[in-house]
Write an enzyme that holds these catalytic residues in place. Sequence first.
Site, short mmCIF file in Angstrom:
data_model
loop_
_atom_site.label_atom_id
_atom_site.label_comp_id
_atom_site.label_asym_id
_atom_site.label_seq_id
_atom_site.Cartn_x
_atom_site.Cartn_y
_atom_site.Cartn_z
CG HIS A 160 44.13 55.60 45.43
ND1 HIS A 160 44.46 56.93 45.26
CD2 HIS A 160 42.81 55.52 45.14
CE1 HIS A 160 43.39 57.60 44.89
NE2 HIS A 160 42.37 56.77 44.81
CG ASP A 176 47.70 58.16 45.33
OD1 ASP A 176 47.85 57.06 44.76
OD2 ASP A 176 46.62 58.53 45.81
CB SER A 234 40.87 58.47 42.33
OG SER A 234 40.52 59.00 43.57
#
Length: 359
Positions: free
Chosen positions: A99, A130, A210
Amino acid sequence: MRIELISDRWLAGLGITLVALTAAACSGAGGAGSAGGAGSASGSPPPAAASSGEASSLEQQYEQVVRRVLPSVVQITTSQGSGSGVVYDTRGDIVTNAHVVGTATTLQVGLPTGGKPLTAEVVGVFAPDDLAVIRAHDGAGSLHPASFGRSASVRVGEIVLAMGNPLGLTGTVTDGIVSATGRTVSEGQGSSAVLISAIQTSAAINPGNSGGALANLSSQVIGIPTLAATDPQLGGAAPGIGFAIPSDTVTSIAGQLIAAGKVTSSGRASIGITAQTVADASGEPAGVGVVSVTPGGAAAKAGIQPGDIIVDMAGQKIASTAELQSILAAHKPGDRVAAGLSHNGSQSTVMLTLGSLTS
């Protein structure tokens, strides 16, 4: 409480207000605590403070981990936002979240030492976990690969440090412990990813973290911070509840993406369909509608056809694709499960031998 993907997309012009607590404010809070809290009023003695030698030793460990790991954590910027990444090898490969990469084909990599960003390209993406790998070319020799540990050996209670670039604040380090292991977490917000064996941590994880590093006190990366929990009652993040992709998954998927640009052995179960959530007459989710079936896949072998609606699997009711993904995440390729189907008002049950999810 629900688990949601923490968005790493922020506008370049975003202003960040840093509020410093004054000594007066802190003393005021402390006064309130001593007046009505469980401190001296309870009659219990305060916990013994660590000796100066113990505190100094732990502090030195923290500093050593930061010195060894932080140079391997980079900032990744696309036209859509910003996140973090961890240098994987000496060839310029960097692992991050899918992402964070989004739909970008070229990216900018900011070095922890500063200077001109490096240009990178996407090597491969595996959305179900992911994870993505990008590769920096010119200047890759200035990158420092991280040391990855075995997440299978992670223990609840271990001290960990999360390193990344939250809200564009490069080289930020937060600390906490491993709160739990083996979590299965659906990212939500339109993401198809369901994390398996995720590490739950109390270390602060914010937008921009992230794709960064969750490191232990041996200076090993044991996870990639990815998610934070939100509390719908508070309308924001639930402090101290974050999740990281375990390093064993990271190294397996990254190795395959680097070698072939795709994943052929994910260890995740699949039934071999494309699907969408279907609704009942009241507009509520009522099952998973089969749009297409992969030839030779588990669904095809079981006789499932486009137009069928999957309403339960392995004894659990299914109302949405997210619920189906979560059920599959709890199984392995080769498992046999029963699937309940609805088609034009008729009901049936078929047995599936689950296949392996690939990219």
